[in-house]
Design an enzyme around this catalytic site. Sequence first.
Site, PDB file in Angstrom:
ATOM      1  CE  LYS A   1      -4.401   1.224   2.146  1.00 27.79           C
ATOM      2  NZ  LYS A   1      -5.392   0.804   1.134  1.00 27.79           N
TER       3      LYS A   1
HETATM    4  C1  LIG Z   1      -6.450  -0.116   0.895  1.00 27.46           C
HETATM    5  C2  LIG Z   1      -6.948  -0.615  -0.393  1.00 27.46           C
HETATM    6  C3  LIG Z   1      -8.004  -1.530  -0.484  1.00 27.46           C
HETATM    7  C4  LIG Z   1      -8.791  -1.983   0.709  1.00 27.46           C
HETATM    8  O1  LIG Z   1      -8.026  -2.650   1.658  1.00 27.46           O
HETATM    9  P1  LIG Z   1      -8.543  -2.806   3.158  1.00 27.46           P
HETATM   10  O2  LIG Z   1      -7.436  -3.520   3.846  1.00 27.46           O
HETATM   11  O3  LIG Z   1      -9.786  -3.596   3.108  1.00 27.46           O
HETATM   12  O4  LIG Z   1      -8.772  -1.441   3.687  1.00 27.46           O
HETATM   13  C5  LIG Z   1      -8.356  -1.999  -1.736  1.00 27.46           C
HETATM   14  N1  LIG Z   1      -7.724  -1.589  -2.847  1.00 27.46           N
HETATM   15  C6  LIG Z   1      -6.718  -0.699  -2.816  1.00 27.46           C
HETATM   16  C7  LIG Z   1      -6.077  -0.279  -4.071  1.00 27.46           C
HETATM   17  C8  LIG Z   1      -6.293  -0.198  -1.582  1.00 27.46           C
HETATM   18  O5  LIG Z   1      -5.287   0.665  -1.553  1.00 27.46           O
END
Ligand SMILES: *Cc1c(COP(=O)(O)O)cnc(C)c1O
Length: 305
Positions: free
Chosen positions: A159
């Site tokens: 992320k």
């Molecule tokens: C953060 C994110 C999600 C969702 O992830 P969670 O852990 O459920 O919050 C989905 N797709 C992308 C591109 C993200 O950055």
Amino acid sequence: MTAPKSDFIWMDGKLVPWDQANVHVLTHTLHYGTGVFEGIRCYKTNKGSAVFRHREHIERLFASAKILGYAIPYSVDEVMKAVRETIKANNLEECYIRPIAFLGTENRGLNPKGLSVHLSIAVWPWGKYLGDEAAQHGIRVCISSFTRHHPNITMSKAKATGIYINSVLAKQDAVRNGYDEAVLLDPFGNVAEGSGENLFVIRNGRIKTPPAVSILEGITRDSIMRLAEDAGIPLVEQFFPRDELYIADEVFLTGTAAEVTPVREVDNRPVGKGSVGPVTQKLHDLFFDALRGKNQKYAAWLDIL
Ligand SMILES: *Cc1c(COP(=O)(O)O)cnc(C)c1O
């Protein structure tokens, strides 16, 4: 428009007043997109406020940094403690939590060697990401003209801030064209995910979600998979093309920000009856019972403050 804020932000080990949580303009991450972050939520439960799947989120933050090739100079437990401290200092019962790790200013080139690693944690009150109306009646999405990353361009399991240009372009374009959200396809033409949400499709009582290849491996996605399994609803991780969305009975998106958001229209075609379907509603309710501490089976998902 004024964005919600709180009183203190945790920065490199100290709580500082919100308006003083600043960084230098030559911060490596500002120029080259090398930050890693998390989005976490804290909810009110009958046992007090609780951070939902706290450890998994902080572990993913560390994993994201590892993928980018650097280390966060704390332990997972230390960061979790800092998150709890930040929520308490701001007197919030419910909030969104945004930890971000980023690289310093010690050199100007691309190679991050020798750069200091910083960590900050901000919290603020945040309601429904896509609005109350969306949460209740569903949203209208389009297939984006932007493709989700090939795993060998930027690795989607991190992320990371830089990766988000792709999401920002897709989201901006979708909203400018009158939709609520964008759904991106992967480089091979299969459905990947929303700009910041994972995607599930339901057809004939079976749930499908794309495998974790070009997508961010969401923690909400993982929670939904577990809830579906425990409820005896068949679910497979499988690639599928966009037209599967056009003929689906139900589609929904998941994420910490979006929670469980039903999709009522894809590319101007109604999904099923164009209203929230029964499987989506059931998983939505199971998810909210779990995060509100109403189902003891999922007590381990809650870090009570
Ligand atoms: C953060 C994110 C999600 C969702 O992830 P969670 O852990 O459920 O919050 C989905 N797709 C992308 C591109 C993200 O950055």
